[in-house]
Design a protein around this motif. Sequence first.
Motif, mmCIF file in Angstrom:
data_model
loop_
_atom_site.group_PDB
_atom_site.id
_atom_site.type_symbol
_atom_site.label_atom_id
_atom_site.label_comp_id
_atom_site.label_asym_id
_atom_site.label_seq_id
_atom_site.Cartn_x
_atom_site.Cartn_y
_atom_site.Cartn_z
ATOM 1 N N GLN A 122 0.842 -1.200 0.000
ATOM 2 C CA GLN A 122 0.000 0.000 0.000
ATOM 3 C C GLN A 122 0.878 1.251 0.000
ATOM 4 O O GLN A 122 0.616 2.216 -0.717
ATOM 5 C CB GLN A 122 -0.924 0.006 1.223
ATOM 6 C CG GLN A 122 -1.843 1.221 1.299
ATOM 7 C CD GLN A 122 -2.743 1.351 0.082
ATOM 8 O OE1 GLN A 122 -3.495 0.435 -0.233
ATOM 9 N NE2 GLN A 122 -2.656 2.472 -0.618
ATOM 10 N N ALA A 123 1.951 1.205 0.800
ATOM 11 C CA ALA A 123 2.896 2.330 0.825
ATOM 12 C C ALA A 123 3.595 2.478 -0.527
ATOM 13 O O ALA A 123 3.830 3.597 -0.997
ATOM 14 C CB ALA A 123 3.921 2.128 1.938
ATOM 15 N N HIS A 124 3.921 1.348 -1.176
ATOM 16 C CA HIS A 124 4.554 1.398 -2.494
ATOM 17 C C HIS A 124 3.619 2.051 -3.516
ATOM 18 O O HIS A 124 4.058 2.854 -4.349
ATOM 19 C CB HIS A 124 4.917 -0.016 -2.955
ATOM 20 C CG HIS A 124 6.083 -0.591 -2.222
ATOM 21 N ND1 HIS A 124 6.590 -1.841 -2.477
ATOM 22 C CD2 HIS A 124 6.851 -0.080 -1.220
ATOM 23 C CE1 HIS A 124 7.614 -2.078 -1.681
ATOM 24 N NE2 HIS A 124 7.786 -1.032 -0.905
ATOM 25 N N ARG A 125 2.340 1.694 -3.453
ATOM 26 C CA ARG A 125 1.379 2.284 -4.389
ATOM 27 C C ARG A 125 1.287 3.796 -4.194
ATOM 28 O O ARG A 125 1.204 4.556 -5.164
ATOM 29 C CB ARG A 125 0.005 1.634 -4.212
ATOM 30 C CG ARG A 125 -0.078 0.208 -4.749
ATOM 31 C CD ARG A 125 -1.506 -0.295 -4.780
ATOM 32 N NE ARG A 125 -2.035 -0.541 -3.452
ATOM 33 C CZ ARG A 125 -1.931 -1.684 -2.803
ATOM 34 N NH1 ARG A 125 -1.306 -2.716 -3.374
ATOM 35 N NH2 ARG A 125 -2.464 -1.848 -1.604
ATOM 36 N N ASP A 126 1.304 4.232 -2.940
ATOM 37 C CA ASP A 126 1.218 5.659 -2.650
ATOM 38 C C ASP A 126 2.420 6.428 -3.193
ATOM 39 O O ASP A 126 2.314 7.614 -3.534
ATOM 40 C CB ASP A 126 1.104 5.886 -1.132
ATOM 41 C CG ASP A 126 -0.200 5.350 -0.562
ATOM 42 O OD1 ASP A 126 -1.142 5.135 -1.349
ATOM 43 O OD2 ASP A 126 -0.273 5.142 0.667
ATOM 44 N N GLN A 127 3.581 5.748 -3.267
ATOM 45 C CA GLN A 127 4.798 6.405 -3.738
ATOM 46 C C GLN A 127 5.085 6.129 -5.206
ATOM 47 O O GLN A 127 6.112 6.570 -5.727
ATOM 48 C CB GLN A 127 5.992 5.945 -2.888
ATOM 49 C CG GLN A 127 5.868 6.317 -1.412
ATOM 50 C CD GLN A 127 7.046 5.823 -0.600
ATOM 51 O OE1 GLN A 127 8.179 6.266 -0.780
ATOM 52 N NE2 GLN A 127 6.803 4.881 0.302
ATOM 53 N N GLY A 128 4.195 5.377 -5.863
ATOM 54 C CA GLY A 128 4.402 5.065 -7.267
ATOM 55 C C GLY A 128 5.458 4.010 -7.507
ATOM 56 O O GLY A 128 6.009 3.911 -8.613
ATOM 57 N N TRP A 129 5.767 3.207 -6.497
ATOM 58 C CA TRP A 129 6.758 2.147 -6.632
ATOM 59 C C TRP A 129 6.071 0.834 -7.008
ATOM 60 O O TRP A 129 4.871 0.636 -6.726
ATOM 61 C CB TRP A 129 7.507 1.951 -5.317
ATOM 62 C CG TRP A 129 8.465 3.056 -4.990
ATOM 63 C CD1 TRP A 129 8.828 4.090 -5.813
ATOM 64 C CD2 TRP A 129 9.167 3.242 -3.758
ATOM 65 N NE1 TRP A 129 9.720 4.901 -5.167
ATOM 66 C CE2 TRP A 129 9.956 4.417 -3.909
ATOM 67 C CE3 TRP A 129 9.224 2.550 -2.567
ATOM 68 C CZ2 TRP A 129 10.778 4.893 -2.893
ATOM 69 C CZ3 TRP A 129 10.038 3.013 -1.557
ATOM 70 C CH2 TRP A 129 10.808 4.186 -1.721
ATOM 71 N N PRO A 130 6.804 -0.101 -7.610
ATOM 72 C CA PRO A 130 6.207 -1.395 -7.961
ATOM 73 C C PRO A 130 5.866 -2.209 -6.709
ATOM 74 O O PRO A 130 6.540 -2.095 -5.678
ATOM 75 C CB PRO A 130 7.305 -2.089 -8.779
ATOM 76 C CG PRO A 130 8.572 -1.429 -8.354
ATOM 77 C CD PRO A 130 8.214 -0.001 -8.054
#
Length: 363
Positions: A143-151
Motif C-alpha cells: 500500500q505504501a509502495h502504491r502511494d509512492q508510485g513504486w512497484p
Amino acid sequence: MRLSSVQRVLQCLHGIIARDTGRTLSGPAQAEVETLLNELDTRSPPAHLGREFLSREVTILFADLRGFTAMVANQPAGNVIKILNPCLVRMSEIIFKYQGTIDKFMGDSIMALFGAPVRRTDDVQRALTCAVEMQITMDALNQAHRDQGWPELYMGIGINTGEVLVGTLGSDLYHEYTVIGNEVNLASRIEALSLRGQVLISQSTYERCQDFVDTRGPIDIYLKGKPVPVSLRELIGIPSLGFNVPRKEKRRSHRIRVKLPFGYQIIENGIVFPEIRPGTILDLGYHGALLELECQLPIYCEIKLSLDLPIVAYQARDVYAKILNRKPANGIVRMGSEFTSLPPEANMKIQLFVQLLVFADRS
C-alpha cells in the motif's frame, strides 16, 4: 566463546538491563539466556568444526520476494535499495519477534529457523504465526509502495518441519552455524512452489499444528528425488489470533473471454529453456489466465510468457506464471495459471486491456 565467557556475557546483560530498566532478569529468563549463549557457543571454536552436528527437529521457513528480478531490471539501483531494504528489515523484525533465527539472506530471500539454536515447545506455532504476519506486513508495504508510485512486491513462503543436522560448517577462514538435511531441501522446494502472497506448509508441519491453523488442501505434488508425492497445504489463517493471510483477496478481478495467441518458455530450476512453444489464452484476468496448450504441463510448472494486447497496442514480455490446475476439455489441454511476476508496465497494460473489454461487453 567458552563457558567462562558465557558467564561474563550473562553478567553484562544483567548490568545493561538493570541500568536501562531498573530491573534484573528473572530466574527463568536468566536460564533461557544462558541456554541461548551456550547454544551459540557451538559456532565458535574452529577446532570443532564439523564434529558437533546434532540431530534435532527444526521448523524451517523460506521466504522469497516475487517480482524482484523484474523490478531490478526496470528500476534504478538506488530505488531498488530503497524498496528492498525496508522490506527485509521488517521481515527480520517479525522473525525476531517470534523468536526465530535468521540462518541467512540470499539476495531477496530469507531462511529462518524455529527450534535452533534454542528449542521451544511451540516452535511450529511461532513459525506459522510469523509467516502470516509477514504476509500481512507485505500487504501494508505494498500500500505504501502504491502511494509512492513504486512497484508492488509479493512474497512466497514455504515451511517444513523435520529432523535435520544442526551445527557449524566451514573452516578457520569462514564458518557459520546452520542446518543441513533433506528436510531443509524440501522446505526450499515448497517455497519455490508457493505463489505470490501464499504460505505453503508440508504435511509434517500441518500434523503438528492442525488444531491451530486454517488451511486449504491437501495438494499432492511430485518432486525430483521423491518416490511418492508430497502433500502440501495452503495456510489461510490462525483463527485463535484473528490472523488471516490477505492473499485470497488478491485473486479477485474481472475475467474476460479472449482468444489471444501467445508464446511461452518452460522454466526449470531457475533456467529459462530457449524453445518457444505456442499456446492460446482463452480467459484473462488481472492475476492469471486460462491457457490452451499443445501438451500438458506439470502442476506448479513455471513458464515465461510473451503476448500481444491488440486494443492497447502493447507487447507484454517477461510475464512469469505458474500452472495451478488442469481443466478437462474433451481431449484439449487447458490449464489454469497465475502470474507470479511481471513488469509494472505489463501489469498496468493487462489490467487496462481487461477493463476495456469488460466495458465493451456492457455497452
